[in-house]
Design a protein around this motif. Structure first.
Motif, PDB file in Angstrom:
ATOM      1  N   ALA A  72       0.839  -1.207   0.000  1.00  0.00           N
ATOM      2  CA  ALA A  72       0.000   0.000   0.000  1.00  0.00           C
ATOM      3  C   ALA A  72       0.867   1.248   0.000  1.00  0.00           C
ATOM      4  CB  ALA A  72      -0.929  -0.007   1.208  1.00  0.00           C
ATOM      5  N   ARG A  73       1.928   1.242   0.784  1.00  0.00           N
ATOM      6  CA  ARG A  73       2.827   2.399   0.830  1.00  0.00           C
ATOM      7  C   ARG A  73       3.543   2.594  -0.505  1.00  0.00           C
ATOM      8  NH1 ARG A  73       3.614  -0.095   5.858  1.00  0.00           N
ATOM      9  NH2 ARG A  73       2.761   1.137   7.594  1.00  0.00           N
ATOM     10  N   LYS A  74       3.968   1.483  -1.110  1.00  0.00           N
ATOM     11  CA  LYS A  74       4.636   1.574  -2.408  1.00  0.00           C
ATOM     12  C   LYS A  74       3.673   2.048  -3.491  1.00  0.00           C
ATOM     13  CE  LYS A  74       8.220  -1.908  -1.538  1.00  0.00           C
ATOM     14  NZ  LYS A  74       8.771  -3.221  -1.944  1.00  0.00           N
ATOM     15  N   ALA A  75       2.434   1.575  -3.427  1.00  0.00           N
ATOM     16  CA  ALA A  75       1.424   2.002  -4.404  1.00  0.00           C
ATOM     17  C   ALA A  75       1.140   3.490  -4.246  1.00  0.00           C
ATOM     18  CB  ALA A  75       0.148   1.198  -4.221  1.00  0.00           C
ATOM     19  N   LEU A  76       1.005   3.942  -3.009  1.00  0.00           N
ATOM     20  CA  LEU A  76       0.743   5.365  -2.754  1.00  0.00           C
ATOM     21  C   LEU A  76       1.882   6.222  -3.288  1.00  0.00           C
ATOM     22  CD1 LEU A  76      -0.930   7.624  -1.504  1.00  0.00           C
ATOM     23  CD2 LEU A  76       0.191   7.156   0.691  1.00  0.00           C
ATOM     24  N   GLN A  77       3.114   5.796  -3.029  1.00  0.00           N
ATOM     25  CA  GLN A  77       4.268   6.549  -3.522  1.00  0.00           C
ATOM     26  C   GLN A  77       4.277   6.605  -5.043  1.00  0.00           C
ATOM     27  OE1 GLN A  77       6.703   8.321  -1.781  1.00  0.00           O
ATOM     28  NE2 GLN A  77       7.129   8.998  -3.872  1.00  0.00           N
ATOM     29  N   ALA A  78       3.952   5.493  -5.674  1.00  0.00           N
ATOM     30  CA  ALA A  78       3.941   5.445  -7.141  1.00  0.00           C
ATOM     31  C   ALA A  78       2.878   6.368  -7.715  1.00  0.00           C
ATOM     32  CB  ALA A  78       3.702   4.008  -7.612  1.00  0.00           C
ATOM     33  N   TYR A  79       1.692   6.368  -7.122  1.00  0.00           N
ATOM     34  CA  TYR A  79       0.615   7.220  -7.624  1.00  0.00           C
ATOM     35  C   TYR A  79       0.887   8.701  -7.339  1.00  0.00           C
ATOM     36  CZ  TYR A  79      -2.370   3.244  -8.799  1.00  0.00           C
ATOM     37  OH  TYR A  79      -2.888   2.115  -9.375  1.00  0.00           O
ATOM     38  N   ALA A  88      -3.892  10.358 -14.442  1.00  0.00           N
ATOM     39  CA  ALA A  88      -3.748  11.173 -13.236  1.00  0.00           C
ATOM     40  C   ALA A  88      -4.998  11.147 -12.356  1.00  0.00           C
ATOM     41  CB  ALA A  88      -3.396  12.609 -13.617  1.00  0.00           C
ATOM     42  N   ALA A  89      -6.176  11.233 -12.954  1.00  0.00           N
ATOM     43  CA  ALA A  89      -7.407  11.269 -12.164  1.00  0.00           C
ATOM     44  C   ALA A  89      -7.595   9.977 -11.372  1.00  0.00           C
ATOM     45  CB  ALA A  89      -8.608  11.510 -13.081  1.00  0.00           C
ATOM     46  N   GLU A  90      -7.390   8.859 -12.028  1.00  0.00           N
ATOM     47  CA  GLU A  90      -7.511   7.573 -11.340  1.00  0.00           C
ATOM     48  C   GLU A  90      -6.433   7.438 -10.266  1.00  0.00           C
ATOM     49  OE1 GLU A  90      -8.248   2.948 -12.556  1.00  0.00           O
ATOM     50  OE2 GLU A  90      -6.556   3.950 -13.512  1.00  0.00           O
ATOM     51  N   ALA A  91      -5.236   7.940 -10.560  1.00  0.00           N
ATOM     52  CA  ALA A  91      -4.150   7.878  -9.581  1.00  0.00           C
ATOM     53  C   ALA A  91      -4.510   8.677  -8.330  1.00  0.00           C
ATOM     54  CB  ALA A  91      -2.860   8.411 -10.194  1.00  0.00           C
ATOM     55  N   GLN A  92      -5.112   9.852  -8.512  1.00  0.00           N
ATOM     56  CA  GLN A  92      -5.524  10.661  -7.366  1.00  0.00           C
ATOM     57  C   GLN A  92      -6.583   9.945  -6.533  1.00  0.00           C
ATOM     58  OE1 GLN A  92      -6.633  14.291  -9.483  1.00  0.00           O
ATOM     59  NE2 GLN A  92      -4.883  15.363  -8.600  1.00  0.00           N
ATOM     60  N   LEU A 123       3.231   9.816  -9.954  1.00  0.00           N
ATOM     61  CA  LEU A 123       2.548   9.975 -11.239  1.00  0.00           C
ATOM     62  C   LEU A 123       1.840  11.327 -11.309  1.00  0.00           C
ATOM     63  CD1 LEU A 123       0.476   7.212 -13.020  1.00  0.00           C
ATOM     64  CD2 LEU A 123      -0.194   9.599 -13.124  1.00  0.00           C
ATOM     65  N   VAL A 124       1.111  11.653 -10.253  1.00  0.00           N
ATOM     66  CA  VAL A 124       0.353  12.914 -10.236  1.00  0.00           C
ATOM     67  C   VAL A 124       1.290  14.116 -10.268  1.00  0.00           C
ATOM     68  CG1 VAL A 124      -1.221  14.337  -8.876  1.00  0.00           C
ATOM     69  CG2 VAL A 124      -1.631  11.883  -9.082  1.00  0.00           C
ATOM     70  N   GLN A 125       2.406  14.029  -9.553  1.00  0.00           N
ATOM     71  CA  GLN A 125       3.352  15.142  -9.499  1.00  0.00           C
ATOM     72  C   GLN A 125       4.090  15.340 -10.816  1.00  0.00           C
ATOM     73  OE1 GLN A 125       5.802  14.059  -6.149  1.00  0.00           O
ATOM     74  NE2 GLN A 125       4.171  14.439  -4.651  1.00  0.00           N
ATOM     75  N   ARG A 126       4.521  14.254 -11.420  1.00  0.00           N
ATOM     76  CA  ARG A 126       5.331  14.349 -12.638  1.00  0.00           C
ATOM     77  C   ARG A 126       4.495  14.491 -13.902  1.00  0.00           C
ATOM     78  NH1 ARG A 126      10.041   9.709 -11.775  1.00  0.00           N
ATOM     79  NH2 ARG A 126      11.012  10.636  -9.922  1.00  0.00           N
ATOM     80  N   TYR A 127       3.322  13.872 -13.889  1.00  0.00           N
ATOM     81  CA  TYR A 127       2.495  13.858 -15.102  1.00  0.00           C
ATOM     82  C   TYR A 127       1.063  14.319 -14.775  1.00  0.00           C
ATOM     83  CZ  TYR A 127       6.337  10.530 -15.729  1.00  0.00           C
ATOM     84  OH  TYR A 127       7.562   9.910 -15.733  1.00  0.00           O
ATOM     85  N   PRO A 128       0.900  15.558 -14.336  1.00  0.00           N
ATOM     86  CA  PRO A 128      -0.437  16.031 -13.936  1.00  0.00           C
ATOM     87  C   PRO A 128      -1.460  16.029 -15.065  1.00  0.00           C
ATOM     88  CG  PRO A 128       1.114  17.856 -14.096  1.00  0.00           C
ATOM     89  CD  PRO A 128       1.914  16.608 -14.206  1.00  0.00           C
ATOM     90  N   GLU A 129      -0.990  16.073 -16.310  1.00  0.00           N
ATOM     91  CA  GLU A 129      -1.894  16.085 -17.459  1.00  0.00           C
ATOM     92  C   GLU A 129      -2.137  14.694 -18.019  1.00  0.00           C
ATOM     93  OE1 GLU A 129      -3.388  18.881 -18.199  1.00  0.00           O
ATOM     94  OE2 GLU A 129      -2.193  19.873 -16.638  1.00  0.00           O
TER      95      GLU A 129
END
Length: 292
Positions: free
Chosen positions: A151-158, A171-175, A161-167
């Motif tokens: 869960a921690r690794k998944a949270l870090q990955a998402y 991104a929406a699903e990651a958030q 993703l949101v920080q580096r690729y906001p567009e």
């Protein structure tokens, strides 16, 4: 009737026959060696010829369509192995990661996606590779009572993703998944904190509740965490921290049952909710009682 060597041509004829047999054998061996020399001198046999990158990539796509995911992954990897500088090689790496994910080979999926991001950062498929990493950990997440490493690794990955690729289209699903993961991690901390509290291990309980208040302020668990902090600090006689926890709780959640319980506990000790500037809770939250 007796047959003698003379009938076969005499001694000289026998010698000639033996020499002919040796010569023929030698020619046969030579022919065999010549036929095999091609591979020795670099000539590829038809069986060992490597297909072009587009052909291998096409095979992998076909396997993916047939849901032969692990076989598809290995074919995508063959593109990169045999044609590392081809146009197809770059995308083949991330497609191998996706195929491994679909096959349930999550470690292999993460490894391939990480390799893609290392070799080709900032390329069009980078957000896909990052999303594959998040998905690979996310599908392995269990309930709050279990170990939450994935869960921690998944949270870090998402979050990455949101920080580096906001567009990004991911991104929406990651958030949304990041929000779910934060709730899950907060619930896990609360689960352990309650256990310690039941066994009167107040310091260990405070450490767990503190994580929720510090790292997961936007989750539904924060109300209870502040209430439990009030209870734990009072049990240890640390009144200022108990007052601060209750004050922050009351400001943000005045109708919460946890605030009512905390207020009642403080009254028993002859005190009431109050913000204290030296408290770590005050430093974690803004002066007006809102999350920092």
């Amino acid at each position: 009737m007796r047959v003698t060597s003379t009938d076969l041509g005499g001694p000289q004829a026998g010698f000639s026959l033996s020499r002919s047999l040796v010569t023929c054998a030698g020619l046969l061996i030579a022919a065999t060696l010549v036929s095999g020399c091609g591979s020795w001198f670099g000539k590829k046999q038809d069986v060992g010829e490597v297909a072009s990158p587009d052909v291998i990539y096409g095979r992998a796509d076909a396997m993916l369509d047939k849901q032969s995911y692990e076989s598809a992954a290995k074919q995508y990897e063959e593109v990169d192995i045999n044609h590392p500088y081809s146009q197809e090689a770059r995308r083949a790496i991330v497609m191998a990661a996706y195929a491994y994910y679909k096959a349930g080979k999550f470690d292999d999926a993460v490894s391939s996606a990480d390799r893609y991001l290392t070799l080709h950062p900032g390329t069009p498929e980078s957000d896909l590779a990052q999303n594959i990493i998040g998905m690979s950990y996310y599908v392995q997440v269990l309930d709050p009572k279990r170990d939450q490493t994935n869960a921690r690794k998944a949270l870090q990955a998402y979050q990455t993703l949101v920080q580096r690729y906001p567009e990004s289209r991911y991104a929406a699903e990651a958030q949304n998944r990041a929000r779910i993961l934060r709730d899950l991690l907060a619930a896990s901390e609360m689960q352990v904190g309650r256990f310690y509290l039941r066994h009167n291990n107040f310091l260990a309980a405070i450490n767990r509740f503190r994580v929720v208040v510090s790292d997961y302020q936007t989750t539904a668990q924060v109300e209870e965490a502040l209430g439990r902090l009030t209870e734990s600090y009072l049990a240890l006689g640390i009144i200022p921290e108990a007052q601060t926890a209750a004050a922050v709780l009351g400001y943000n959640y005045p109708d919460s049952k946890w605030y009512k319980n905390s207020y009642a506990l403080l009254q028993k000790y002859g005190t009431r909710p109050q913000m204290n500037e030296g408290s770590w809770i005050t430093k974690t939250w803004k002066g007006d009682g809102k999350p920092a």
